[in-house]
Design an enzyme around this catalytic site. Structure first.
Site, PDB file in Angstrom:
ATOM      1  N   LYS A  91      19.587  40.549 -28.964  1.00  0.00           N
ATOM      2  CA  LYS A  91      18.762  41.733 -28.719  1.00  0.00           C
ATOM      3  C   LYS A  91      17.635  41.894 -29.747  1.00  0.00           C
ATOM      4  CE  LYS A  91      22.678  44.324 -26.786  1.00  0.00           C
ATOM      5  NZ  LYS A  91      22.510  44.441 -25.356  1.00  0.00           N
ATOM      6  N   GLU A 108      18.913  51.428 -33.491  1.00  0.00           N
ATOM      7  CA  GLU A 108      17.901  52.045 -32.641  1.00  0.00           C
ATOM      8  C   GLU A 108      17.967  53.558 -32.765  1.00  0.00           C
ATOM      9  OE1 GLU A 108      18.320  50.797 -28.571  1.00  0.00           O
ATOM     10  OE2 GLU A 108      17.598  48.773 -29.030  1.00  0.00           O
ATOM     11  N   HIS A 127      28.881  53.597 -21.467  1.00  0.00           N
ATOM     12  CA  HIS A 127      27.854  52.554 -21.384  1.00  0.00           C
ATOM     13  C   HIS A 127      28.078  51.553 -20.270  1.00  0.00           C
ATOM     14  CE1 HIS A 127      26.473  54.255 -25.086  1.00  0.00           C
ATOM     15  NE2 HIS A 127      27.543  53.873 -25.755  1.00  0.00           N
ATOM     16  N   ARG A 150      20.008  36.959 -15.369  1.00  0.00           N
ATOM     17  CA  ARG A 150      20.931  36.594 -14.291  1.00  0.00           C
ATOM     18  C   ARG A 150      20.768  37.579 -13.149  1.00  0.00           C
ATOM     19  NH1 ARG A 150      24.221  41.042 -15.177  1.00  0.00           N
ATOM     20  NH2 ARG A 150      24.550  41.508 -17.356  1.00  0.00           N
TER      21      ARG A 150
END
Ligand code: ADP
Ligand code: ADP
Ligand code: MG
Length: 631
Positions: free
Chosen positions: A116, A200, A235, A297
Site C-alpha cells: 500500500k 493515514e 472493514h 484482480r
C-alpha cells in the site's frame, strides 16, 4: 481464443468463471482439495483435479500443484479468481513461463500495487490524490507516533502488505498510539509476514467508493463506472451497489479519471479496481475522494457493475488475456438502472457473527434474481474456507426498487441448520438510513445491536401459529419438503385429533424457543404435522418446529405442582417466569433427551412460583425444573 481454462479457485467465483467459459465453448477445468471433492465447482467443471488436503496452504495456495494440474489436463489458460493466488506475482510469472495464458493482472502491475505504501507513492507521482498520511521507510515507533501526532487523530494504522480488512487499527488519541501500533504490527507479521505499516488520517463519515477499470495490452484503459461498498462490517464489505448514491457528474468524472490514470500508471491489463475513500460529511465531493489501494484482480462485487453495464467482465478478461482489445470504447459503455448485491455468509449474527459450518440440509435461494453461489442443498460448509456462500444480485430501475427487491430476496433465503446473515441483511436493507442512501462505513458498527437483535424478537406464538397455518413445511427426513396441504403421509396426525395424540409444538428461534398447544389456537388453524422435525423460515430466519407427546400428569408433573425432569436431558425452552399466571396444560419447560423433546406442563391453573432451569442447562433426572402454585 483459447479452448480450455483452469480456475485456480473454489466456491462461487470458480462457478462464476465456468459459466462464462461454457457459454463461450471453453473447456472448464477445476482444481479441488480433499474437503471439496463433492463441491459445486467440481460438479460444474468438465474436468477436475485433486490438488491436496483441505488446508488452503497445502492445496489452493500451492502454485506448483496448480501448475501440475494445468499441465496434466492441457489447460491453455489459468483464471485465479479472487483471494488465493490471484495477486501473487510469482505465480503469474510461473504460469506464463510454463506457456500458459494468465488471465490476471501483469506481474509488474501486481507488484507495483501490492504494497500500500509503494502504491500510494506511485499514485502521488501520477497525480492521483491519495489519503493524507505517512508512508515512509522509517518504522521507528517514536517516529511513527510523531507522524501520527502531526496528522491529527483519529488515525488509521495499516499494514503495508494488508488485505481482506486485516491489519488495521483505528487510533483515537496520542496516548493510545504505541499499544495500537504494537498490536497492528503483530497481526501484520503473522498474517502477511511483513510488519511494516503506514499511517493515514482517519477519514470521518467515510464512504468506500471504487471504480472498475479495464485495460488491454495496447495500453487502452477504460472504466466501467463506480461502485459504493460503504456497507461494511469490520472493514469487510456486506452490501455493494452501483452506481453510488449521491454521485454527481463532476465527482464521477473526477474519480473515474483518477482511476484510469492510476491504472495507466501501472500499465494495467485486464480487470482491476481502484478503491477510494471519500469524506462524505457533506455528500460526495470531487475534492474529498482519495486513492486508497488497487485490487489487481476481479472483485467479489463485480456483478453489480455487470448488471448496470451489461458487460460480462469474465468474458472481457478472457479476451484481454487472449490479446484482444477492450471490446467497447469508453463512450459506448452504457450505464443503466441500479444494481445491488448482498453477501450471504454462513455465520451467526446472534452469536457474534461466528462462522457457522456443517451440512446444508435445506438450502433454497430465490430463483428470480441473479444468484452466484458455490454451494447446494446437501453440500457442506466447511471450516476451511471463506464463509461466504452466495451473492444475491438485483438490477432495477431505481435505487429504491433495488433495495426493496434485495430485501425481499434476502427474506426468502432458506438455509438450515447452518446459520446465515440473511435476516441481518434484510434489516440493513430496510433500515431508513440505508434506504435514504445515508450510510458510511461506520453504519453497521453503530447500529449493530439493533440490526441483530430486532430480528430475533419478531417471533412469538403468533408466528408459530402462522408457521403452521400458512407457511408450514414438512420434512420427511429425506430432503423432501412440501406444504402441509399436500402432505398426506402415514406419519401425519391432526393436531386437534384425539387426546392421546395431542401435540405441543415448540419453535426454536436463534436465541429462544416458544411452545404452544392446540388449545392456544382454534383447531381449524392446524394442519397435519410429521413426527420428524420441521423447519419454518421467515425473513431470512429459520425456526425449528417440533412436535412431541405432551407429558400428562404423572409423566413429569407431580400433584404438588413441581415439574420434575422425567429423565436426564437438556433444557431447550423455558416459556414462563416466576410470577406468571399459567393455565392447566400450558407448557412451562421443554426438555430435550434422547433426541426427543418433552414438554412439562402446568398440572393445574395457577402461578409459577419457581423456575429452576435455564435454556441450555443439562439437568439430572428428577430435578425440579419449575414449581406451580394453585390459585
Ligand atoms: P473485495 O474488495 O473484492 O471484497 P477483499 O479484499 O475483501 O476483496 O478480498 C476478496 C477475497 O480475498 C475475500 O474472500 C478475502 O477473504 C480474500 N482475501 C483478500 N486478501 C486476503 C488476505 N490478505 N488474506 C486472506 N484472504 C484475503
Ligand atoms: P484492505 O486491503 O484490507 O481492503 P483498504 O485499505 O482497502 O484495506 O481498507 C479497507 C477498509 O477500511 C475500507 O473499505 C474503509 O472502510 C476503511 N478505511 C481504509 N482507509 C481508511 C481511512 N483512511 N479512513 C477511514 N476508513 C478507512
Ligand atoms: Mg480494500
Amino acid at each position: 481464443m483459447f479452448k480450455s481454462v483452469l480456475v485456480a479457485n473454489r466456491g462461487e467465483i470458480a462457478c462464476r468463471v465456468f459459466r462464462t467459459a461454457k457459454r463461450m465453448g471453453i473447456r472448464a477445468i477445476a482444481v479441488y482439495s480433499e474437503a471439496d471433492a463433492k463441491a459445486l465447482h467440481v460438479r460444474e467443471a468438465d474436468e477436475a483435479v485433486l490438488i491436496g488436503p483441505a488446508a488452503a496452504r497445502e492445496s489452493y495456495l500451492v502454485a506448483d500443484k496448480v501448475l501440475a494440474a494445468a499441465k496434466a489436463t492441457g489447460a491453455e489458460a489459468i483464471h485465479p479468481g479472487y483471494g488465493f493466488l490471484s495477486e501473487n506475482a510469482e505465480f503469474a510469472e510461473a504460469v506464463m513461463a510454463a506457456g500458459i495464458i494468465w488471465i490476471g493482472a501483469p506481474p509488474a502491475s501486481i507488484r507495483a500495487m501490492g504494497l500500500k505504501d509503494a502504491a500510494k507513492k506511485l499514485m502521488v507521482a501520477a497525480g492521483v490524490p491519495v489519503t493524507p498520511g505517512y508512508m515512509g521507510e522509517d518504522q521507528n515507533p517514536d517516529r511513527l507516533k510523531s507522524e501520527a501526532d502531526a496528522i491529527g487523530y483519529p488515525v488509521l494504522i495499516k499494514a503495508v502488505a494488508g488485505g481482506g480488512g486485516k491489519g488495521m487499527r483505528r487510533v483515537e488519541t496520542s496516548d493510545a498510539f504505541l499499544d495500537a501500533l504494537a498490536s497492528c504490527q503483530r497481526e501484520a507479521a503473522s498474517s502477511f509476514g511483513d510488519d511494516r505499516v503506514l499511517i493515514e488520517k482517519y477519514i470521518l463519515s467515510p464512504r468506500h467508493i471504487e471504480v472498475q477499470v479495464f485495460g488491454d495490452s495496447n495500453g487502452e484503459v477504460v472504466h466501467l463506472y463506480e461502485r459504493d461498498c460503504s456497507l461494511q462490517r469490520r472493514h469487510q464489505k456486506v452490501i455493494e451497489e452501483a452506481p453510488a448514491p449521491g454521485m454527481d457528474a463532476a465527482t464521477r468524472a473526477a474519480v473515474t479519471d483518477a482511476a484510469v490514470k492510476a491504472a495507466k500508471a501501472v500499465n494495467y491489463v485486464g480487470a482491476g479496481t481502484i478503491e477510494f475513500i471519500a469524506d462524505a460529511s457533506e455528500g460526495l465531493r470531487a475534492d474529498r475522494i482519495w486513492f486508497m489501494e488497487m485490487n489487481t484482480r476481479l472483485q467479489v462485487e463485480h456483478p453489480v457493475t455487470e448488471s448496470i453495464t451489461g458487460v460480462d467482465l469474465v468474458e472481457w478478461q478472457f479476451r484481454a488475456a487472449a490479446g484482444e482489445p477492450v471490446p467497447l470504447k469508453q463512450a459506448d459503455i452504457p450505464m443503466n438502472g441500479w444494481a445491488m448485491e448482498a453477501r450471504l455468509y454462513a455465520e451467526d449474527p446472534a452469536n457474534g457473527f461466528l462462522p457457522s459450518i456443517g451440512k446444508l440440509e435445506h438450502f433454497r435461494l430465490p430463483d428470480d434474481i441473479r444468484v452466484d453461489t458455490g454451494v447446494f442443498q446437501g453440500g457442506e460448509v466447511s471450516q476451511f474456507y471463506d464463509p461466504m456462500i452466495a451473492k444475491l444480485i438485483v438490477h432495477e430501475t431505481s435505487r429504491e426498487a433495488a433495495a426493496a427487491r434485495l430485501a425481499d430476496a434476502c427474506a426468502e433465503v432458506e438455509v438450515w441448520p447452518v446459520k446465515t446473515n440473511a435476516a441481518f441483511l434484510v434489516k440493513c436493507l430496510e433500515h431508513p438510513r440505508f434506504v435514504e442512501g445515508d450510510v458510511d462505513t461506520g453504519f453497521i458498527g453503530a447500529e449493530e445491536e439493533a440490526l441483530v437483535a430486532s430480528s430475533l424478537s419478531k417471533f412469538g406464538l403468533e408466528g408459530a401459529a402462522r408457521a403452521l397455518r400458512e407457511h408450514g413445511v414438512v420434512a420427511d427426513g429425506n430432503d423432501h419438503w412440501a406444504p402441509w396441504d399436500t402432505w398426506n403421509g402415514p406419519q401425519g396426525f391432526r393436531l386437534n385429533g384425539p387426546s392421546e395424540s395431542r401435540q405441543t409444538i415448540v419453535v426454536h428461534g436463534e436465541a429462544h424457543s416458544v411452545a404452544m398447544t392446540p388449545d392456544d389456537y382454534p383447531p381449524a388453524t392446524y394442519r397435519p404435522l410429521t413426527a420428524h422435525n420441521g423447519v419454518w423460515f421467515e425473513d431470512g430466519l429459520a425456526f425449528e418446529i417440533s412436535a412431541f407427546k405432551q407429558m400428562g400428569a404423572g409423566g413429569g408433573s407431580a400433584s404438588d405442582g413441581s415439574l420434575r425432569a422425567p429423565m436426564p436431558g437438556k433444557i431447550v425452552a423455558v416459556s414462563a417466569a416466576v410470577g406468571d399466571a399459567v393455565a392447566k396444560g400450558q407448557p412451562i419447560v421443554v426438555l430435550e433427551a434422547m433426541k426427543m423433546e418433552h414438554a412439562l406442563v402446568a398440572p393445574f391453573d395457577g402461578k409459577v412460583s419457581g423456575v429452576g432451569a435455564a435454556v441450555g442447562d443439562q439437568v439430572a433426572a428428577d430435578a425440579v425444573l419449575a414449581v406451580v402454585e394453585a390459585g
